[in-house]
Design an enzyme around this catalytic site. Structure first.
Site, mmCIF file in Angstrom:
data_model
loop_
_atom_site.group_PDB
_atom_site.id
_atom_site.type_symbol
_atom_site.label_atom_id
_atom_site.label_comp_id
_atom_site.label_asym_id
_atom_site.label_seq_id
_atom_site.Cartn_x
_atom_site.Cartn_y
_atom_site.Cartn_z
ATOM 1 N N LYS A 32 38.492 5.964 38.020
ATOM 2 C CA LYS A 32 38.936 4.567 38.141
ATOM 3 C C LYS A 32 38.782 4.094 39.581
ATOM 4 O O LYS A 32 39.306 4.706 40.509
ATOM 5 C CB LYS A 32 40.405 4.415 37.739
ATOM 6 C CG LYS A 32 40.844 2.949 37.785
ATOM 7 C CD LYS A 32 42.340 2.758 37.693
ATOM 8 C CE LYS A 32 42.979 2.404 39.016
ATOM 9 N NZ LYS A 32 42.489 1.175 39.649
ATOM 10 N N GLY A 90 45.571 7.916 47.543
ATOM 11 C CA GLY A 90 46.260 6.641 47.735
ATOM 12 C C GLY A 90 47.615 6.857 48.366
ATOM 13 O O GLY A 90 47.793 7.803 49.141
ATOM 14 N N SER A 91 48.551 5.994 48.024
ATOM 15 C CA SER A 91 49.863 6.050 48.673
ATOM 16 C C SER A 91 50.709 7.198 48.136
ATOM 17 O O SER A 91 50.534 7.645 47.003
ATOM 18 C CB SER A 91 50.596 4.727 48.460
ATOM 19 O OG SER A 91 50.863 4.552 47.089
ATOM 20 N N ALA A 110 53.812 7.041 47.329
ATOM 21 C CA ALA A 110 54.650 6.561 46.223
ATOM 22 C C ALA A 110 53.905 6.654 44.893
ATOM 23 O O ALA A 110 54.436 7.175 43.900
ATOM 24 C CB ALA A 110 55.083 5.125 46.488
ATOM 25 N N THR A 111 52.661 6.198 44.859
ATOM 26 C CA THR A 111 51.888 6.259 43.618
ATOM 27 C C THR A 111 51.559 7.711 43.271
ATOM 28 O O THR A 111 51.593 8.103 42.108
ATOM 29 C CB THR A 111 50.611 5.391 43.721
ATOM 30 O OG1 THR A 111 50.998 4.055 44.031
ATOM 31 C CG2 THR A 111 49.828 5.381 42.425
ATOM 32 N N GLU A 149 45.781 13.255 47.450
ATOM 33 C CA GLU A 149 45.396 13.020 48.847
ATOM 34 C C GLU A 149 46.164 11.773 49.255
ATOM 35 O O GLU A 149 45.803 10.673 48.853
ATOM 36 C CB GLU A 149 43.887 12.755 48.859
ATOM 37 C CG GLU A 149 43.255 12.878 50.193
ATOM 38 C CD GLU A 149 43.194 14.308 50.642
ATOM 39 O OE1 GLU A 149 44.008 14.642 51.517
ATOM 40 O OE2 GLU A 149 42.371 15.075 50.118
ATOM 41 N N CYS A 207 43.856 7.171 56.032
ATOM 42 C CA CYS A 207 45.024 8.006 55.726
ATOM 43 C C CYS A 207 45.352 8.956 56.881
ATOM 44 O O CYS A 207 46.503 9.272 57.115
ATOM 45 C CB CYS A 207 44.808 8.768 54.435
ATOM 46 S SG CYS A 207 43.232 9.606 54.364
ATOM 47 N N GLU A 257 54.040 4.770 57.522
ATOM 48 C CA GLU A 257 52.599 4.530 57.574
ATOM 49 C C GLU A 257 52.348 3.014 57.545
ATOM 50 O O GLU A 257 52.740 2.325 56.612
ATOM 51 C CB GLU A 257 51.925 5.182 56.358
ATOM 52 C CG GLU A 257 50.417 5.038 56.372
ATOM 53 C CD GLU A 257 49.748 5.744 55.199
ATOM 54 O OE1 GLU A 257 50.124 5.469 54.045
ATOM 55 O OE2 GLU A 257 48.840 6.553 55.440
#
Ligand code: NAP
Ligand code: MG
Length: 414
Positions: free
Chosen positions: A109, A162-163, A165-166, A185, A219, A316
């Site tokens: 995705k 990504g983040s 949290a996700t 990651e 990142c 961040e």
């Protein structure tokens, strides 16, 4: 055969490198010179994966005359892959390369805000001749399409960038569905440490590269700078001068190093953190505001005299905003560097080899750059300690995430 397809894909990516770089700049806002660098690394990485395709071997384990024991290395099956918007094509390559080299199939995705480069490259995947069904790409929102991947019963693995949290959410969804394997990651707040004996000119170039590269949407950005007291004033002066002369603006201008932030949302988030930094009482050395009235441009921003518990030091920001503080001893530098829930990368600047290796061993980070920064190679593993993630990308280590071991033990009658 797999290696052949991947090599063919690398050739096609090379042929189409100019358009891929232009699409990346247009979609993400990054400077064209940096987009070209991304595409170069994409090609090198896909070629490296092509080389791995026939080199992932099992082993024979000697267990005595009455048994024949061997270990097969098998693909996992269908791999789900979810990528972010800051390095759309590079993250695409880090995901599909090892999955395909090791014989998996995949559903990837793209990020909703930057789907174009991966979609264009998907056309090249088709042209390279991979069998139908091996490579699949979908675009759609994380909450729907990403969620469908993370919770799917037949997907055996999910790889996410990504983040934090996700990432946390995806791990939970994987656990609650079919315990698919998870690699993550995630974010970072990486320390960049400068000792008194560092080469000032080279170090300042690396500080710029550390935080203003890709408009700070990296990142592993070197977003917390720690400078030893003897060199502090000089570094602040030279770094300020470098930030103020950095070319920011139209991503398609060949001279521009820092292009646009990727979206209004990121622009707002970054400017929000600048306000927080001011309210927290940090000294604004330079920048601290939007550049121009149109476009998502932010002036390269340096905060000094920060305290460790300030939000701009802890969280961040994901933009061209950096904090600088002072230390006196090596032990203090290590303590400050490690005072973070993250652990993606760290930078060390020194001309003393003893200091370099000792500090490299003691900082908690998946990558340590000495006298360089944001410096990648297809054979060098990349990934995080702590809440910066699980698993490694690139290098031989990436293949670990896409294979499972099967032990075959056969009895022999003697
Ligand atoms: P994000 O939420 O982590 O998005 C990354 C990817 O995950 C996108 O493809 C996103 O889809 C997808 N996603 C979102 N929610 C999901 C869910 N519930 N299930 C499955 N997939 C999901 O990042 P963001 O919201 O774009 O950015 C927020 C912050 O994350 C940034 O400000 C930055 O601090 C950080 N970030 C870090 C990195 C990194 O490389 N470490 C990369 C990007 C962002 P959509 O396309 O719909 O968003
Ligand atoms: Mg999100």
């Amino acid at each position: 055969v797999r290696g052949g397809y991947l090599n063919k894909l690398a050739d096609l990516l090379y042929e189409h490198r100019d358009i891929l770089a232009s699409i990346e700049s247009l979609d993400n806002g990054k400077a064209i010179q940096l987009a070209r660098g991304d595409v170069d690394l994409v090609i090198r990485y896909i070629r490296s994966c092509a080389g791995w395709a026939d080199k992932v071997t099992g082993s024979v384990v000697e267990t005595g005359r009455d048994h024949f024991t061997y270990v097969r290395r098998e693909p996992l099956g269908v791999c789900g892959q979810i990528i972010p918007w800051n390095f759309p094509l590079l993250m695409w390559s880090w995901k599909i390369g090892p999955a395909l080299a090791t014989g998996n199939t995949l559903v990837l995705k793209t990020a909703e805000s930057t789907p174009l480069s991966a979609l264009y490259a998907s056309k090249l995947v088709k042209e390279a001749g991979f069998p139908a069904g091996v490579y699949n790409v979908v675009s759609g929102f994380g909450k729907i399409t990403g969620e469908a991947i993370a919770t799917h019963q037949k997907i055996k693995k999910v790889a996410f960038t990504g983040s934090t949290a996700t990432g946390r959410h995806i791990m939970k969804a994987a656990a609650e569905s079919n315990l698919k394997k998870v690699t993550l990651e995630l974010g970072g707040k990486s320390p960049n440490i400068i000792f008194d004996d560092a080469d000032v000119k080279k170090t300042v170039q690396n500080l710029v590269l550390g935080i203003f590269y890709n408009s700070g949407e990296v990142c592993c950005a070197g977003s917390r700078i720690y400078v030893q007291e003897g060199i502090y004033d000089e570094i602040i002066r030279e770094f300020k001068a470098a930030a103020e002369t950095l070319k920011v603006g139209n991503p398609f201008d060949e001279e521009v190093f820092q292009g646009a932030q990727t979206s209004q949302q990121q622009l707002d988030k970054i400017l929000g953190y600048v306000d927080i930094g001011k309210k927290e009482g940090a000294t604004l050395v330079t920048g601290g505001e939007r550049l121009g009235e149109t476009g998502y441009f932010v002036k390269p921003t340096i905060f000094a005299d920060v305290k460790e518990d300030m939000r701009i030091v802890k969280e961040e920001i994901f933009g061209p905003v950096v904090t600088v503080s002072k230390f006196s001893t090596k032990e203090e530098a290590i303590k400050l560097a490690n005072d973070s829930e993250y652990g993606l990368a760290a930078g060390i600047h020194t001309t003393n080899v003893n200091t370099a290796h000792d500090v490299a061993a003691q900082v908690r980070a998946g990558t340590v750059w000495v006298n360089t920064y944001n410096d990648f190679h297809p054979m060098v593993p990349f990934g995080g300690y702590g809440q910066s993630g699980i698993g490694r990308e690139m290098g031989v280590e990436a293949l670990e995430n896409y294979t499972q071991y099967k032990a075959v033990r056969m009895g022999i009658t003697i």
